[in-house]
Motif scaffolding. Sequence first.
Motif, PDB file in Angstrom:
ATOM      1  N   ALA A 174      -2.962  -9.681 -16.298  1.00  0.00           N
ATOM      2  CA  ALA A 174      -3.320  -9.884 -14.895  1.00  0.00           C
ATOM      3  C   ALA A 174      -4.831  -9.904 -14.699  1.00  0.00           C
ATOM      4  O   ALA A 174      -5.349 -10.614 -13.829  1.00  0.00           O
ATOM      5  CB  ALA A 174      -2.694  -8.800 -14.030  1.00  0.00           C
ATOM      6  N   GLU A 228      -7.559  -9.029  -1.165  1.00  0.00           N
ATOM      7  CA  GLU A 228      -7.725 -10.155  -2.068  1.00  0.00           C
ATOM      8  C   GLU A 228      -7.867  -9.660  -3.498  1.00  0.00           C
ATOM      9  O   GLU A 228      -8.572  -8.688  -3.765  1.00  0.00           O
ATOM     10  CB  GLU A 228      -8.967 -10.972  -1.697  1.00  0.00           C
ATOM     11  CG  GLU A 228      -8.922 -11.559  -0.280  1.00  0.00           C
ATOM     12  CD  GLU A 228      -7.805 -12.556  -0.113  1.00  0.00           C
ATOM     13  OE1 GLU A 228      -7.491 -13.256  -1.093  1.00  0.00           O
ATOM     14  OE2 GLU A 228      -7.231 -12.637   0.986  1.00  0.00           O
ATOM     15  N   VAL A 229      -7.181 -10.329  -4.410  1.00  0.00           N
ATOM     16  CA  VAL A 229      -7.336 -10.017  -5.827  1.00  0.00           C
ATOM     17  C   VAL A 229      -8.631 -10.618  -6.322  1.00  0.00           C
ATOM     18  O   VAL A 229      -8.865 -11.812  -6.193  1.00  0.00           O
ATOM     19  CB  VAL A 229      -6.152 -10.562  -6.647  1.00  0.00           C
ATOM     20  CG1 VAL A 229      -6.340 -10.245  -8.118  1.00  0.00           C
ATOM     21  CG2 VAL A 229      -4.840  -9.980  -6.130  1.00  0.00           C
ATOM     22  N   GLU A 269      -0.748  -5.295  -7.860  1.00  0.00           N
ATOM     23  CA  GLU A 269      -0.309  -6.676  -7.720  1.00  0.00           C
ATOM     24  C   GLU A 269       0.998  -6.930  -8.481  1.00  0.00           C
ATOM     25  O   GLU A 269       1.761  -7.831  -8.125  1.00  0.00           O
ATOM     26  CB  GLU A 269      -1.396  -7.625  -8.237  1.00  0.00           C
ATOM     27  CG  GLU A 269      -1.147  -9.098  -7.961  1.00  0.00           C
ATOM     28  CD  GLU A 269      -1.188  -9.449  -6.476  1.00  0.00           C
ATOM     29  OE1 GLU A 269      -0.731 -10.562  -6.134  1.00  0.00           O
ATOM     30  OE2 GLU A 269      -1.663  -8.646  -5.652  1.00  0.00           O
ATOM     31  N   ARG A 281      -3.284  -2.481  -2.050  1.00  0.00           N
ATOM     32  CA  ARG A 281      -3.161  -3.825  -1.471  1.00  0.00           C
ATOM     33  C   ARG A 281      -3.764  -3.879  -0.071  1.00  0.00           C
ATOM     34  O   ARG A 281      -4.278  -4.916   0.343  1.00  0.00           O
ATOM     35  CB  ARG A 281      -1.690  -4.264  -1.464  1.00  0.00           C
ATOM     36  CG  ARG A 281      -1.143  -4.527  -2.865  1.00  0.00           C
ATOM     37  CD  ARG A 281       0.203  -5.231  -2.826  1.00  0.00           C
ATOM     38  NE  ARG A 281       1.267  -4.399  -2.331  1.00  0.00           N
ATOM     39  CZ  ARG A 281       2.006  -3.581  -3.075  1.00  0.00           C
ATOM     40  NH1 ARG A 281       1.774  -3.479  -4.377  1.00  0.00           N
ATOM     41  NH2 ARG A 281       2.976  -2.866  -2.539  1.00  0.00           N
ATOM     42  N   ASP A 304       0.071   2.091  -4.707  1.00  0.00           N
ATOM     43  CA  ASP A 304       0.052   0.644  -4.899  1.00  0.00           C
ATOM     44  C   ASP A 304      -0.063  -0.075  -3.563  1.00  0.00           C
ATOM     45  O   ASP A 304      -0.818  -1.045  -3.422  1.00  0.00           O
ATOM     46  CB  ASP A 304       1.294   0.172  -5.665  1.00  0.00           C
ATOM     47  CG  ASP A 304       2.596   0.534  -4.968  1.00  0.00           C
ATOM     48  OD1 ASP A 304       2.674   1.641  -4.380  1.00  0.00           O
ATOM     49  OD2 ASP A 304       3.531  -0.288  -5.012  1.00  0.00           O
ATOM     50  N   ARG A 313      -5.998  -2.317  -8.710  1.00  0.00           N
ATOM     51  CA  ARG A 313      -5.535  -3.440  -7.875  1.00  0.00           C
ATOM     52  C   ARG A 313      -4.648  -4.378  -8.678  1.00  0.00           C
ATOM     53  O   ARG A 313      -3.660  -4.916  -8.151  1.00  0.00           O
ATOM     54  CB  ARG A 313      -6.737  -4.199  -7.296  1.00  0.00           C
ATOM     55  CG  ARG A 313      -6.350  -5.337  -6.339  1.00  0.00           C
ATOM     56  CD  ARG A 313      -5.567  -4.804  -5.152  1.00  0.00           C
ATOM     57  NE  ARG A 313      -5.201  -5.856  -4.217  1.00  0.00           N
ATOM     58  CZ  ARG A 313      -4.128  -6.638  -4.332  1.00  0.00           C
ATOM     59  NH1 ARG A 313      -3.305  -6.499  -5.373  1.00  0.00           N
ATOM     60  NH2 ARG A 313      -3.852  -7.558  -3.430  1.00  0.00           N
ATOM     61  N   ALA A 314      -4.973  -4.567  -9.943  1.00  0.00           N
ATOM     62  CA  ALA A 314      -4.122  -5.393 -10.809  1.00  0.00           C
ATOM     63  C   ALA A 314      -2.753  -4.736 -10.988  1.00  0.00           C
ATOM     64  O   ALA A 314      -1.726  -5.419 -10.970  1.00  0.00           O
ATOM     65  CB  ALA A 314      -4.797  -5.603 -12.161  1.00  0.00           C
TER      66      ALA A 314
END
Length: 199
Positions: free
Chosen positions: A147, A193-194, A133, A188, A184, A129-130
């Motif tokens: 990140a 949400e990160v 982002e 997302r 990717d 996920r990083a």
Amino acid sequence: MLSEIHSLPARALLLRNWQDVISYAERLFNFPDIGALNEQDAAKALQEPVGEAGVLFDGDALHEIFRLTKGYPYFLQEWGYQVWNQAESSPITLSVVEKTTRLVVNRLDENFFRVRFNCLTDREKKYLRAMAELGPGPYRSADISTALGVEITALSSVRSGLIKKGMIYSPSHGVMAFTVPLFDEFMRRAMPEVDGEPL
């Protein structure tokens, strides 16, 4: 629809010609160095099966499918098959590709990406996920660690695990990339949400 006009012969042709492509695509997930098809070969893979049934893609449609799939064979097969089912006449146009794209993305989410996502640990999901982002990639390992808010050395085991699972690879020293395009974007969607918690 074209699938109704030429249902039996055309589907047989598609399945016959793309059977090897599907197998090849699955191997690609584990061996990213094989690479994707270039635009010319991707267009040929799409056009030849339907051409035997007297159907054509127009140039804009072929270009858009290549742009979406980055030449990844499994995705070419999925877009080609679904576009064939949605088209009502020849040539198959850009508007048909655009109309079909949401359907294809949903199918990939459910049948391709989700299976792999569910095999990941929580730490591996956060790592991917990083990466997502940061944009389309490739990604510097240092940027991924920044990140995530951790030292780069703390990520070696996570990174190694993801490489072994065929999720990412290193195209050059200190750089990581997803093994397949569009992952990717899936990350997302799967994790909107990160997660700010430490890895």
